[in-house]
Write a protein that holds these residues in place. Structure first.
Motif, PDB file in Angstrom:
ATOM      1  N   VAL A  71      -4.917   6.160   4.871  1.00 17.59           N
ATOM      2  CA  VAL A  71      -4.602   6.649   3.526  1.00 17.59           C
ATOM      3  C   VAL A  71      -5.736   7.509   2.995  1.00 17.59           C
ATOM      4  CG1 VAL A  71      -4.186   5.934   1.145  1.00 17.59           C
ATOM      5  CG2 VAL A  71      -3.039   4.737   3.013  1.00 17.59           C
ATOM      6  N   VAL A 120       0.839  -1.203   0.000  1.00 18.16           N
ATOM      7  CA  VAL A 120       0.000   0.000   0.000  1.00 18.16           C
ATOM      8  C   VAL A 120       0.869   1.246   0.000  1.00 18.16           C
ATOM      9  CG1 VAL A 120      -1.660   1.331   1.355  1.00 18.16           C
ATOM     10  CG2 VAL A 120      -1.977  -1.134   1.079  1.00 18.16           C
ATOM     11  N   VAL A 166       0.976   3.796  -3.246  1.00 16.87           N
ATOM     12  CA  VAL A 166       0.112   4.975  -3.124  1.00 16.87           C
ATOM     13  C   VAL A 166       0.876   6.289  -3.266  1.00 16.87           C
ATOM     14  CG1 VAL A 166      -1.380   6.240  -1.523  1.00 16.87           C
ATOM     15  CG2 VAL A 166      -1.686   3.796  -1.831  1.00 16.87           C
TER      16      VAL A 166
END
Length: 284
Positions: free
Chosen positions: A267, A51, A55
């Protein structure tokens, strides 16, 4: 007598510092410090790392990148990353930031150039922090089993585990070779201005030790591979029954799912904060 005692004390401090570096590397490689991610399922830890490895490259907003950086910094603290690795990261981060600022000023850059360089630095720093938090929490066996469970080739999983386990062997071989060079070499000359002769001597010894180090390691590697093949390692790693037995201990619980859920929420919060207070950097 006083000079001899000072020399002995200095050598003892040097020895202790080298031993400290060795111990820190081994603690990092074998995840002996514990922490937040060390007790989690290794498959979910790799998912958590992916992740934060992907990202940051999907946005140009400095607010979002700053939020992701802070989340990864908190994860590093909770994962109990050792002072050696953390110190190297801080040193590299500060050095790179200063270098980029000086380069942008020297080549006539403006505020937009500085912000673009800050964006790149934040992205790299976020990925680096996520890497530290994840891989410091995974010992060789966990990392190898996670890759095997995710259907990576058996040889890749074995290579990762074997590379970690060769780290102590490489360190011991390195010390043996360097000690042999020191015993056969002439007494060291005076260090010179800022110790440049000592730096040259250490660099020359390290370069000269490279070939025998690789040769001795290759001999050990061949012996290990032959022993593994004799015990049927390749067949057991590729056979479905062997994989099932090896991976039977992997169990995901609600805390692993909660880890991914909290990560996704954090996030999303960073992107929401970036939308509310944008600091965009135009690419190109």
């Amino acid at each position: 007598m006083a000079a001899a005692e000072r020399t002995r004390d200095r050598r003892e401090r040097d020895t202790l510092s080298v031993e400290w570096v060795k111990l820190e590397l081994l603690r990092t490689a074998y995840a002996t410090r514990g922490g937040l991610l060390a007790s989690r399922d290794p498959r979910f830890v790799l998912g958590w790392y992916l992740v934060f490895a992907v990202v940051p490259w999907l946005t140009h907003d400095l607010t979002v990148l700053t939020g992701l950086f802070l989340v990864c910094a908190a994860a590093v603290v909770l994962s109990r990353v050792g002072p050696l690795i953390l110190g190297l990261f801080v040193f590299g981060f500060v050095l790179e930031s200063g270098y980029l600022l000086i380069a942008s000023w020297f080549f006539g850059g403006d505020l937009g150039t500085v912000l673009a360089l800050a964006e790149l630095t934040l992205k790299l720093a976020t990925v680096s922090l996520a890497s530290m938090a994840a891989f410091v929490s995974l010992d060789p066996e966990k990392l190898s089993d996670a890759l095997l469970a995710l259907h990576a080739p058996a040889m890749v999983a074995f290579g990762v585990s074997y590379g970690y386990r060769m780290l102590p062997v490489l360190m011991e071989e390195f010390h043996t070779v360097v000690d042999g060079y020191r015993l056969r070499a002439a007494p060291p000359p005076p260090p010179g201005f800022l110790g440049w002769r000592a730096v040259v001597r250490v660099g020359t010894t390290v370069v000269a030790a490279f070939y025998p180090l690789m040769l001795n390691t290759a001999k050990r590697t061949r012996t290990t591979v032959e022993a593994l093949e004799t015990k049927g390692f390749t067949y057991a790693a590729e056979h479905p029954a062997g994989r099932r037995i090896r991976l039977a201990h992997l169990r995901a619980d609600r805390w692993d799912v909660l880890l991914i859920a909290v990560t996704v929420l954090l996030v999303a919060a960073c992107f929401a904060l970036g939308r509310a207070h944008p600091l965009p950097v135009q690419p190109g």
